[in-house]
Design a protein around this motif. Structure first.
Motif, PDB file in Angstrom:
ATOM      1  N   SER A 169      -6.983 -12.421   7.648  1.00 17.28           N
ATOM      2  CA  SER A 169      -6.738 -11.264   8.513  1.00 17.28           C
ATOM      3  C   SER A 169      -5.577 -10.427   7.991  1.00 17.28           C
ATOM      4  O   SER A 169      -5.553  -9.208   8.139  1.00 17.28           O
ATOM      5  CB  SER A 169      -6.476 -11.723   9.943  1.00 17.28           C
ATOM      6  OG  SER A 169      -5.335 -12.549   9.967  1.00 17.28           O
ATOM      7  N   GLU A 170      -4.629 -11.118   7.350  1.00 15.36           N
ATOM      8  CA  GLU A 170      -3.471 -10.375   6.812  1.00 15.36           C
ATOM      9  C   GLU A 170      -3.892  -9.386   5.747  1.00 15.36           C
ATOM     10  O   GLU A 170      -3.344  -8.308   5.631  1.00 15.36           O
ATOM     11  CB  GLU A 170      -2.491 -11.367   6.176  1.00 15.36           C
ATOM     12  CG  GLU A 170      -1.432 -11.869   7.115  1.00 15.36           C
ATOM     13  CD  GLU A 170      -0.599 -12.934   6.449  1.00 15.36           C
ATOM     14  OE1 GLU A 170      -0.143 -13.792   7.188  1.00 15.36           O
ATOM     15  OE2 GLU A 170      -0.429 -12.903   5.235  1.00 15.36           O
ATOM     16  N   THR A 171      -4.875  -9.797   4.926  1.00 11.28           N
ATOM     17  CA  THR A 171      -5.235  -8.947   3.797  1.00 11.28           C
ATOM     18  C   THR A 171      -6.440  -8.067   4.099  1.00 11.28           C
ATOM     19  O   THR A 171      -7.020  -7.517   3.187  1.00 11.28           O
ATOM     20  CB  THR A 171      -5.534  -9.827   2.566  1.00 11.28           C
ATOM     21  OG1 THR A 171      -6.429 -10.861   2.962  1.00 11.28           O
ATOM     22  CG2 THR A 171      -4.279 -10.421   2.002  1.00 11.28           C
ATOM     23  N   ARG A 172      -6.831  -7.973   5.356  1.00 10.48           N
ATOM     24  CA  ARG A 172      -7.942  -7.070   5.691  1.00 10.48           C
ATOM     25  C   ARG A 172      -7.360  -5.660   5.799  1.00 10.48           C
ATOM     26  O   ARG A 172      -6.807  -5.272   6.818  1.00 10.48           O
ATOM     27  CB  ARG A 172      -8.608  -7.508   6.990  1.00 10.48           C
ATOM     28  CG  ARG A 172      -9.957  -6.834   7.192  1.00 10.48           C
ATOM     29  CD  ARG A 172     -10.728  -7.429   8.337  1.00 10.48           C
ATOM     30  NE  ARG A 172     -11.150  -8.792   8.066  1.00 10.48           N
ATOM     31  CZ  ARG A 172     -11.157  -9.761   8.981  1.00 10.48           C
ATOM     32  NH1 ARG A 172     -10.720  -9.529  10.190  1.00 10.48           N
ATOM     33  NH2 ARG A 172     -11.568 -10.973   8.676  1.00 10.48           N
ATOM     34  N   ILE A 173      -7.489  -4.959   4.715  1.00 10.50           N
ATOM     35  CA  ILE A 173      -6.843  -3.643   4.630  1.00 10.50           C
ATOM     36  C   ILE A 173      -7.817  -2.592   5.154  1.00 10.50           C
ATOM     37  O   ILE A 173      -8.991  -2.598   4.773  1.00 10.50           O
ATOM     38  CB  ILE A 173      -6.449  -3.365   3.167  1.00 10.50           C
ATOM     39  CG1 ILE A 173      -5.425  -4.434   2.734  1.00 10.50           C
ATOM     40  CG2 ILE A 173      -5.874  -1.976   2.999  1.00 10.50           C
ATOM     41  CD1 ILE A 173      -5.201  -4.505   1.270  1.00 10.50           C
ATOM     42  N   PRO A 174      -7.364  -1.704   6.036  1.00  8.22           N
ATOM     43  CA  PRO A 174      -8.289  -0.721   6.594  1.00  8.22           C
ATOM     44  C   PRO A 174      -8.903   0.178   5.521  1.00  8.22           C
ATOM     45  O   PRO A 174      -8.265   0.462   4.501  1.00  8.22           O
ATOM     46  CB  PRO A 174      -7.421   0.090   7.551  1.00  8.22           C
ATOM     47  CG  PRO A 174      -6.072  -0.444   7.454  1.00  8.22           C
ATOM     48  CD  PRO A 174      -6.019  -1.602   6.552  1.00  8.22           C
ATOM     49  N   ARG A 175     -10.120   0.609   5.800  1.00  4.86           N
ATOM     50  CA  ARG A 175     -10.857   1.438   4.841  1.00  4.86           C
ATOM     51  C   ARG A 175     -10.113   2.750   4.565  1.00  4.86           C
ATOM     52  O   ARG A 175     -10.109   3.260   3.457  1.00  4.86           O
ATOM     53  CB  ARG A 175     -12.241   1.714   5.438  1.00  4.86           C
ATOM     54  CG  ARG A 175     -13.188   2.412   4.519  1.00  4.86           C
ATOM     55  CD  ARG A 175     -14.588   2.391   5.080  1.00  4.86           C
ATOM     56  NE  ARG A 175     -15.395   3.393   4.431  1.00  4.86           N
ATOM     57  CZ  ARG A 175     -15.576   4.622   4.894  1.00  4.86           C
ATOM     58  NH1 ARG A 175     -15.051   4.971   6.035  1.00  4.86           N
ATOM     59  NH2 ARG A 175     -16.308   5.493   4.235  1.00  4.86           N
ATOM     60  N   SER A 176      -9.459   3.252   5.626  1.00  5.48           N
ATOM     61  CA  SER A 176      -8.757   4.529   5.467  1.00  5.48           C
ATOM     62  C   SER A 176      -7.664   4.431   4.401  1.00  5.48           C
ATOM     63  O   SER A 176      -7.401   5.390   3.673  1.00  5.48           O
ATOM     64  CB  SER A 176      -8.146   4.959   6.792  1.00  5.48           C
ATOM     65  OG  SER A 176      -7.300   3.941   7.267  1.00  5.48           O
ATOM     66  N   ALA A 177      -7.047   3.246   4.307  1.00  8.22           N
ATOM     67  CA  ALA A 177      -5.981   3.072   3.306  1.00  8.22           C
ATOM     68  C   ALA A 177      -6.562   3.165   1.893  1.00  8.22           C
ATOM     69  O   ALA A 177      -5.957   3.780   1.004  1.00  8.22           O
ATOM     70  CB  ALA A 177      -5.302   1.725   3.500  1.00  8.22           C
ATOM     71  N   ALA A 181     -11.873  -2.975  -1.702  1.00  3.76           N
ATOM     72  CA  ALA A 181     -11.847  -1.511  -1.551  1.00  3.76           C
ATOM     73  C   ALA A 181     -13.210  -0.942  -1.194  1.00  3.76           C
ATOM     74  O   ALA A 181     -13.310   0.243  -0.883  1.00  3.76           O
ATOM     75  CB  ALA A 181     -11.337  -0.877  -2.837  1.00  3.76           C
ATOM     76  N   GLY A 182     -14.262  -1.766  -1.237  1.00  7.70           N
ATOM     77  CA  GLY A 182     -15.596  -1.293  -0.879  1.00  7.70           C
ATOM     78  C   GLY A 182     -16.058  -0.180  -1.795  1.00  7.70           C
ATOM     79  O   GLY A 182     -15.825  -0.230  -3.015  1.00  7.70           O
ATOM     80  N   MET A 203       0.844  -1.206   0.000  1.00 11.23           N
ATOM     81  CA  MET A 203       0.000   0.000   0.000  1.00 11.23           C
ATOM     82  C   MET A 203       0.876   1.252   0.000  1.00 11.23           C
ATOM     83  O   MET A 203       0.570   2.235  -0.672  1.00 11.23           O
ATOM     84  CB  MET A 203      -0.919   0.023   1.230  1.00 11.23           C
ATOM     85  CG  MET A 203      -1.895  -1.123   1.302  1.00 11.23           C
ATOM     86  SD  MET A 203      -3.012  -1.209  -0.096  1.00 11.23           S
ATOM     87  CE  MET A 203      -4.410  -0.334   0.483  1.00 11.23           C
ATOM     88  N   ARG A 204       1.971   1.196   0.749  1.00  7.04           N
ATOM     89  CA  ARG A 204       2.894   2.343   0.771  1.00  7.04           C
ATOM     90  C   ARG A 204       3.477   2.588  -0.613  1.00  7.04           C
ATOM     91  O   ARG A 204       3.598   3.717  -1.076  1.00  7.04           O
ATOM     92  CB  ARG A 204       4.035   2.080   1.763  1.00  7.04           C
ATOM     93  CG  ARG A 204       3.667   2.402   3.190  1.00  7.04           C
ATOM     94  CD  ARG A 204       4.839   2.171   4.094  1.00  7.04           C
ATOM     95  NE  ARG A 204       5.935   3.090   3.826  1.00  7.04           N
ATOM     96  CZ  ARG A 204       7.191   2.888   4.212  1.00  7.04           C
ATOM     97  NH1 ARG A 204       7.487   1.786   4.884  1.00  7.04           N
ATOM     98  NH2 ARG A 204       8.127   3.745   3.957  1.00  7.04           N
ATOM     99  N   CYS A 205       3.894   1.464  -1.244  1.00  3.01           N
ATOM    100  CA  CYS A 205       4.471   1.568  -2.601  1.00  3.01           C
ATOM    101  C   CYS A 205       3.450   2.178  -3.559  1.00  3.01           C
ATOM    102  O   CYS A 205       3.783   3.068  -4.350  1.00  3.01           O
ATOM    103  CB  CYS A 205       4.840   0.180  -3.133  1.00  3.01           C
ATOM    104  SG  CYS A 205       6.381  -0.425  -2.541  1.00  3.01           S
ATOM    105  N   THR A 206       2.213   1.687  -3.476  1.00  2.00           N
ATOM    106  CA  THR A 206       1.174   2.170  -4.393  1.00  2.00           C
ATOM    107  C   THR A 206       0.934   3.661  -4.167  1.00  2.00           C
ATOM    108  O   THR A 206       0.821   4.438  -5.123  1.00  2.00           O
ATOM    109  CB  THR A 206      -0.128   1.387  -4.166  1.00  2.00           C
ATOM    110  OG1 THR A 206       0.186   0.004  -4.152  1.00  2.00           O
ATOM    111  CG2 THR A 206      -1.138   1.659  -5.243  1.00  2.00           C
TER     112      THR A 206
END
Lengths: 508, 273
Positions: B181-189, B213-214, B150-153
């Protein structure tokens, strides 16, 4: 056009070199000593220390007695050398030709000076005064406050700068026709003659340039020694030195001697931040960016630790460079406390791009370079770049080269219609072991983390072998394309060297 | 004021009116139209729709009304062997190769750079080359875990001038304990990424097994594997057939689907040269 030479002179260079590396020392009385012992001589003192009674001839003990709150640093040759080279970078930011003046052993041994070509600068700075002001400002921005004089030769510009050490504005632009009248009343001490010659001249009552030029030249060298002829030439404003050279090296190095050896990464981070910051400032002065970092450390006990930190693209991003350096140190920590640390880099011009009228603008090369460097600091070395297909038959082989995109004018490798979308392979690295049941020479059942079930269709085998001469790189694989009853389409291989089944890709 | 036909005016001989009068006359003639801003409205209408990054697969491009939108986050989801990677490579090929019109490079088309943030390390350069991707224009970042990806993107989206950034989050090695659980990326990201994509006018395409991404994804395309076709004797893998369903789209395009055949005989591959 007669040449014009500027001299940028920093008195008390050891003092400013210390303050440049440790800005917290700028306030309060500070002195630099020749050694760590109490009998060591003070070689430079700050104005606050001098006003408290500290003199350059004092020992450390005497200086501390005169000023109890005095902070004393031991002179660091590494810091001084870096400061001297920084002066050259300041000079080269304004002139194409510059040279560091050699260090003199006499009265002015603590001064740092650089000569630069100031010919034809009117077009850029309108006047020599403007040029000298810019030079002075850049030098001060580097933490090296100094004096600037412009004259027609190195020796006169140096004398004019030294003359300003005793007071007056820090700039002095001396027209050629005014040089003789300027030189005439100057004390001969400013020329820093050797002790024997100075004594002889004093015995004869010769104290100024005017007195020296009145002497008859016949037999002068026999009476006062050969050094007097060089002194005479300098007193007349004649320059025997060769023309100023253009620099050939773009290498920049910053170093620091640590008073107490450091063996933890956290305090080292602060030291590295300062080193990288100064390195980047110097490279920026010359319009260059950092190509790769060479980190050298002298460890306690005399051992050396050297390593090279590669960058994906030239960069001047302090945050990224610091992260890469600390990552490199964290990965392989030095085996003993660090006594001295030096960071060098070859300056590389930033990338430029030719825009196209008919195609959209791509990323700015400098911005792309910064992105690449930062990505590498996140992903790790060798994990960011341009994908490459290797010229051999290993089905798992690929390479990642440096990302240097071609210009937009460069055509695609195979002009023509794009191929129709094909079932693409999704690689599994490293290959996933699989449990396989074989029937009639072909896989009939597969069990693995990515596919499980009866084989519906099997295509293959296709055998690839290579590098039979290399024990490490040789490969021999039988590949099958399989459709499994769970819906997945996989590439299954039998490794003849490991004698095991593996899935190295999914058709997706 | 509604625009109307230009009023007819009697021609006045040159020299009989002052320049000030002539300017006034022009303002009288064109004033209503200028104030109505007809031309400006037309231009704005043309620019209102986001620029599209064509995928190179005609049926998908039609479904997406021209391709993946620049400045927006789009998702491609589906299980293994559903054709996600084939679609991705086709998208990369159209981005990195030069499209031509009448022998000249067409404006805004191709020979551009694309970045791929590859979390599962699944990009296969030989496959990409076979799909027509100009590998010299691909910036490949092999990174894990997802937080670093996510940082790279985010960093890539900050770099102006990259028209396409792909974030591959699809698992290649199958489910592993704790993978969900590893790939549950927060909505804020996702919100951050969508904003960055909008600011830099970059098409951000996320690849995965399921929608992550919802509502931040303006378009979500779900690929459902239909069948793989092996032909000939001995059999050879010829094509993968898949169904593309638009599960999220602005406007009325939602829930439309098309059937796509990914193979040498697949129809509708655009011609580039």
């Amino acid at each position: 056009m007669p040449p014009r030479i500027a001299c940028l002179l920093v008195p008390n260079l050891p003092l400013h070199a210390e303050i440049r590396a440790h800005p917290d020392l700028a306030t309060g009385p500070l002195a630099v000593a020749s050694g760590p012992e109490s009998r060591a001589e003070i070689i430079a003192a700050s104005p606050a220390a001098r006003s408290a009674g500290v003199q350059s001839t004092h020992s450390v003990a005497q200086a501390r007695a005169a000023c109890p709150e005095l902070r004393v640093r031991v002179a660091s040759p590494a810091l001084e050398r870096a400061a001297r080279e920084a002066l050259l970078d300041v000079a080269l930011s304004l002139s194409p030709r510059a040279e560091i003046a050699p260090r003199t052993p006499g009265l002015f041994f603590s001064e740092g000076k650089v000569f630069l070509d100031a010919s034809g600068i009117q077009g850029l700075f309108h006047s020599e005064q403007g040029f000298a002001s810019a030079l002075l400002a850049r030098s001060e921005a580097q933490g090296l406050p100094g004096l600037v004089a412009v004259a027609s030769s190195r020796s006169v510009s140096l004398l004019a700068a030294r003359h300003r050490m005793s007071g007056g504005p820090p700039l002095h632009c001396l027209p050629r026709e005014a040089e003789a009248s300027f030189l005439a009343p100057l004390a001969l001490d400013l020329f820093d003659p050797d002790d024997r010659l100075a004594q002889a001249l004093t015995r004869l009552g010769i104290h100024t340039v005017r007195d020296l030029l009145r002497l008859p030249r016949r037999g002068l060298a026999q009476r006062l020694g050969p050094g007097v002829l060089a002194l005479l030439a300098r007193a007349r404003g004649e320059d025997a030195d060769s023309a100023l050279p253009e620099p050939t090296s773009t290498r920049v190095e910053e170093a620091i001697d640590l008073e107490n050896p450091v063996d933890h990464l956290e305090p080292l981070g602060f030291i590295l931040r300062g080193l990288i910051s100064r390195l980047c400032e110097r490279l920026a002065l010359r319009g260059l960016a950092c190509g790769a970092l060479d980190l050298r450390m002298r460890l306690e006990g005399g051992a050396q630790d050297a390593r090279r930190i590669g960058l994906a693209a030239p960069s001047l991003d302090l945050r990224v460079l610091l992260r890469l350096t600390t990552l490199a140190l964290a990965e392989r920590a030095p085996h003993a406390p660090i006594e001295q640390i030096a960071l060098g880099s070859e300056g590389i011009p930033s990338r430029t791009d030719q825009l196209d009228l008919f195609l959209p603008r791509g990323p700015d090369p400098a911005a792309l370079g910064r992105t690449l460097t930062e990505l590498e600091s996140i992903c790790g070395e060798g994990r960011v770049g341009m994908p490459q297909v290797l010229d051999h038959h290993d089905p798992l082989g690929f390479a990642l080269g440096p990302f240097t995109p071609p210009g937009r004018e460069s055509p695609s490798p195979a002009p023509g219609p794009l191929p129709a979308p094909l079932p693409a392979l999704r690689a599994i690295r490293p290959p996933l072991p699989a449990e396989v049941r074989v029937h009639g020479g072909k896989p009939a059942f597969v069990r693995s983390a990515v596919a499980q079930g009866d084989v519906v269709v099997a295509a293959g085998p296709w055998r690839t072998t290579g590098y039979w001469w290399s024990e490490e790189e040789r490969f021999a694989l039988d590949h099958f394309d399989l459709q499994v009853s769970d819906g997945s389409v996989i590439r299954l291989g039998f490794d003849w060297i490991k004698r095991s089944w593996q899935i190295d890709g999914i058709y997706d | 004021m509604p625009p109307g036909p230009l009023p007819a005016r009697a021609p006045s001989p040159r020299g009989q009116t002052s320049p000030g009068d002539r300017i006034q006359q022009l303002l009288d003639d064109f004033g209503p139209r200028l104030q109505a801003g007809e031309a400006l409205r037309k231009v704005r209408k043309q620019q209102a729709g986001p620029a599209r990054q064509a995928s190179g697969i005609a049926a998908i491009d039609e479904l997406l009304e021209g391709g993946f939108s620049r400045g927006e986050l789009s998702e491609i989801t589906g299980p293994a062997s559903s054709g996600r990677t084939s679609l991705l490579l086709s998208l990369l090929a159209t981005t990195t190769t030069t499209t031509t019109t009448g022998g000249r490079p067409s404006a805004g088309g191709g020979a551009e750079l694309a970045a791929l943030v590859d979390t599962p390390d699944a990009f296969d350069p030989p496959s990409a080359r076979a799909a027509g991707v100009d590998l010299r224009r691909i910036l490949w970042a092999r990174v894990s875990p997802w937080s670093e990806a996510m940082r790279c993107t985010e960093r890539l989206l900050e770099t102006e001038g990259l028209p396409l950034v792909v974030l591959d989050l699809a698992q290649s090695r199958g489910p592993s304990p704790g993978a969900r659980s590893e790939t549950r990326i927060p909505r804020s990201a996702w919100i951050r990424l969508a904003r960055r994509a909008a600011a830099s006018r970059t098409a951000l395409v996320v690849l995965g097994e399921e929608c992550r991404a919802g509502e931040q994804a303006r378009v979500a395309l779900e690929l459902q594997p239909a069948r793989a076709r092996f032909t000939g004797f001995p059999p050879l893998l010829e094509e993968i057939e898949t169904r593309a369903l638009l599960v999220r789209a602005p406007g009325a395009g939602r829930h439309r689907s098309v059937s796509v055949r990914l193979g040498p005989a697949s129809p509708g591959a655009k011609s580039f040269g």
